[in-house]
Scaffold this motif. Structure first.
Motif, short mmCIF file in Angstrom:
data_model
loop_
_atom_site.label_atom_id
_atom_site.label_comp_id
_atom_site.label_asym_id
_atom_site.label_seq_id
_atom_site.Cartn_x
_atom_site.Cartn_y
_atom_site.Cartn_z
N UNK A 103 0.83 -1.20 0.00
CA UNK A 103 0.00 0.00 0.00
C UNK A 103 0.87 1.25 0.00
N UNK A 104 0.24 2.35 -0.36
CA UNK A 104 0.95 3.63 -0.40
C UNK A 104 0.13 4.69 0.33
N UNK A 105 0.82 5.79 0.68
CA UNK A 105 0.12 6.89 1.36
C UNK A 105 0.81 8.20 1.02
N UNK A 106 0.13 9.10 0.29
CA UNK A 106 0.70 10.42 0.04
C UNK A 106 0.68 11.24 1.32
N UNK A 107 1.67 12.09 1.49
CA UNK A 107 1.77 12.88 2.72
C UNK A 107 1.96 14.35 2.37
N UNK A 108 1.01 15.17 2.82
CA UNK A 108 1.14 16.63 2.70
C UNK A 108 1.47 17.17 4.08
N UNK A 109 2.63 17.76 4.23
CA UNK A 109 3.11 18.22 5.54
C UNK A 109 2.92 19.72 5.68
N UNK A 110 2.68 20.15 6.92
CA UNK A 110 2.51 21.57 7.19
C UNK A 110 3.18 21.92 8.51
N UNK A 123 3.32 20.81 16.79
CA UNK A 123 3.73 19.42 16.57
C UNK A 123 4.94 19.31 15.66
N UNK A 124 5.83 18.38 16.00
CA UNK A 124 6.99 18.15 15.14
C UNK A 124 6.59 17.60 13.79
N UNK A 125 5.46 16.90 13.75
CA UNK A 125 4.93 16.34 12.50
C UNK A 125 3.45 16.66 12.38
N UNK A 126 3.07 17.31 11.29
CA UNK A 126 1.66 17.54 10.98
C UNK A 126 1.45 17.04 9.56
N UNK A 127 0.78 15.90 9.43
CA UNK A 127 0.62 15.25 8.14
C UNK A 127 -0.83 15.16 7.72
N UNK A 128 -1.06 15.47 6.45
CA UNK A 128 -2.32 15.13 5.82
C UNK A 128 -2.06 13.90 4.96
N UNK A 129 -2.85 12.83 5.12
CA UNK A 129 -2.52 11.59 4.42
C UNK A 129 -3.75 10.71 4.27
N UNK A 209 -2.16 13.94 12.70
CA UNK A 209 -2.42 13.33 11.39
C UNK A 209 -3.89 13.55 11.04
N UNK A 210 -4.13 14.03 9.81
CA UNK A 210 -5.49 14.36 9.36
C UNK A 210 -5.69 13.85 7.94
N UNK A 211 -6.94 13.77 7.46
CA UNK A 211 -7.18 13.40 6.06
C UNK A 211 -6.50 14.40 5.12
N UNK A 212 -5.86 13.91 4.07
CA UNK A 212 -5.07 14.77 3.20
C UNK A 212 -5.93 15.84 2.53
N UNK A 213 -7.17 15.50 2.23
CA UNK A 213 -8.04 16.46 1.54
C UNK A 213 -8.34 17.68 2.42
N UNK A 214 -8.59 17.45 3.69
CA UNK A 214 -8.89 18.58 4.59
C UNK A 214 -7.65 19.44 4.81
N UNK A 215 -6.47 18.81 4.84
CA UNK A 215 -5.23 19.58 5.02
C UNK A 215 -4.93 20.40 3.78
N UNK A 216 -5.12 19.80 2.61
CA UNK A 216 -4.84 20.53 1.37
C UNK A 216 -5.82 21.69 1.17
N UNK A 218 -7.44 23.38 3.47
CA UNK A 218 -7.39 24.42 4.51
C UNK A 218 -6.01 25.01 4.74
N UNK A 219 -4.94 24.21 4.48
CA UNK A 219 -3.62 24.64 4.93
C UNK A 219 -2.54 24.67 3.85
N UNK A 220 -2.39 23.60 3.09
CA UNK A 220 -1.22 23.50 2.20
C UNK A 220 -1.49 23.81 0.74
N UNK A 221 -2.75 23.72 0.34
CA UNK A 221 -3.03 23.83 -1.09
C UNK A 221 -2.78 22.48 -1.76
N UNK A 222 -3.00 22.44 -3.07
CA UNK A 222 -2.94 21.18 -3.80
C UNK A 222 -1.66 21.02 -4.62
#
Length: 406
Positions: A103-110, A123-129, A209-216, A218-222
């Motif tokens: 399996x794979x998991x894309x990670x958008x970090x903020x 947090x040292x790690x904030x991931x959308x995935x 750690x949050x769903x990648x769609x909500x992070x993108x 609200x926070x990081x963009x696509x």
């Protein structure tokens, strides 16, 4: 003269100057305990590193963008590089092209600061995935639950947080069902992760750690992903999985020259092997440093035995004059040196076990049984070796010259 009489004379000789005997024994003890403790520190450090890597998953491969470097190749890579995308993660999950990838998991970090009332935590790690990230990164849930694929599809603002983040924001109160704000965006806490502890300079529990769609949204963009986490089906097929990753990523990014790849992979198994090798070298170096102190202790034995021979020259002459054989004198001084090393070695072993119960430079020592036997055995051999010359010198004294000595 039998062996028991020789031992009795040896003990009497050592008791002649108790302070000097004690200091020499202490030198051997320090050397032995140093060998045991420092090798235990090296072994404990190795175990700690291996444990940290195991927590990340030994069959995990991380893909990251590769835009650094200097020179023409780096310049060419930078001008034609493509960012990592969710499409890359989807392509890597193809069971036909990548049969060895589980399996794979894309990670958008903020980089964000999360708050709960007046409490805050960065947090040292904030991931959308994706939910698959938890298994791929060997991250388990302690309380609550994971977010789901439906949460990703719907872009729900839910998070799973680490123990450090939970403590910073909620203290001893359960965070499940509570709302936190990360860069002003509200997220509902649905779970907390099992305690991982620190890995090097990074706190593995300072985590959100949050769903990648909500992070993108609200926070990081696509635009760009921080990384893609890939889990091989097993550690045995990790090299095959990495080959499949390279083939798929080269096709995705239209790379024809492997030297110009705009991505790089971090193989946990290779990292574990490298870390284990480095730790072994570190342990050996610590052992060598400690062995030097053991050698110094051996030189101390030579010193005390030589002084003892000089002080007891007349006694040796009298004993030889009344019929004591050369072998008895030689054996007596060897026994004295051996007693010093045996007693010092035993005390050193006890000191090594006691010292290994304490945390040293942030490392919990783990005793290597072989180091105990090695250190004790070497201490005995050192006693025999370094006591040999003084013993031979005492046994070679001529009775007439010895009797004349004042």
């Amino acid at each position: 003269m039998n062996i028991f009489e020789i031992i009795r004379f040896a003990i009497r000789g050592l008791n002649t100057n108790k302070l000097r005997t004690t200091l020499t024994t202490l030198g051997i003890a320090i050397g032995v305990s140093s060998v045991i403790i420092l090798i235990a520190v090296g072994n404990g450090s190795s175990k700690q590193i291996q444990s940290g890597i195991d927590k990340l998953g030994t069959n995990t491969i991380t893909i990251m963008a590769n835009r650094g470097g200097f020179g023409r190749q780096a310049a060419a890579r930078n001008t034609s590089s493509k960012p990592l995308t969710v499409g890359d993660a989807v392509a890597l999950a193809d069971p036909i092209k990548a049969p060895d990838i589980k399996q794979t998991a894309p990670v958008a970090s903020a980089n964000v600061t999360c708050t709960n009332g007046t409490n805050s935590s960065t947090p040292g790690t904030f991931n959308g995935t994706w939910p698959s990230w938890f298994e791929a990164s060997n991250t388990s849930i302690a309380k609550g639950t994971y977010f789901t694929n439906d949460d990703v599809t719907e872009g729900r603002r839910v998070v799973v947080i680490g123990n450090t983040t939970a403590t910073d924001l909620f203290g001893t109160v359960s965070p499940i069902g509570q709302t936190i704000r990360c860069s002003g965006i509200p997220f509902t806490v649905i779970g907390t992760t099992e305690v991982k502890g620190s890995n090097g300079f990074q706190d593995g529990d300072s985590l959100v750690v949050a769903p990648i769609t909500s992070v993108q949204r609200s926070l990081t963009g696509y635009n760009n992903l921080g990384s893609i986490v890939v889990q091989a089906k097993s550690a045995k097929v990790q090299d095959l999985a990495q080959t499949e990753i390279n083939n798929i990523m080269d096709a995705q990014h239209k790379i024809t020259n492997v030297n110009n790849r705009d991505y790089r992979t971090l193989n946990q198994a290779s990292l574990l092997a490298t870390s284990t090798s480095n730790s072994s070298v570190f342990t050996v170096l610590l052992g060598v440093v400690a062995a030097i102190s053991l050698l110094v202790g051996g030189i101390g034995i030579t010193n005390i035995m030589l002084v003892s021979v000089i002080e007891r020259t007349r006694e040796i002459g009298i004993r030889k004059a009344i019929g004591a054989p050369k072998g008895a004198i030689l054996t007596q001084f060897l026994v004295e040196a051996t007693i010093l090393s045996l007693v010092g070695g035993a005390i050193g072993v006890i000191g090594g076990f006691i010292g290994s119960h304490f945390t040293i430079i942030g490392v919990k020592p783990v005793i290597v049984p072989g180091s105990v036997f090695l250190a004790f055995g070497v201490s005995v051999l050192i006693g025999l070796f370094f006591g040999g010359y003084p013993a031979s010198r005492a046994a070679s004294l001529r009775p007439i010259e010895a009797l004349r000595h004042e």
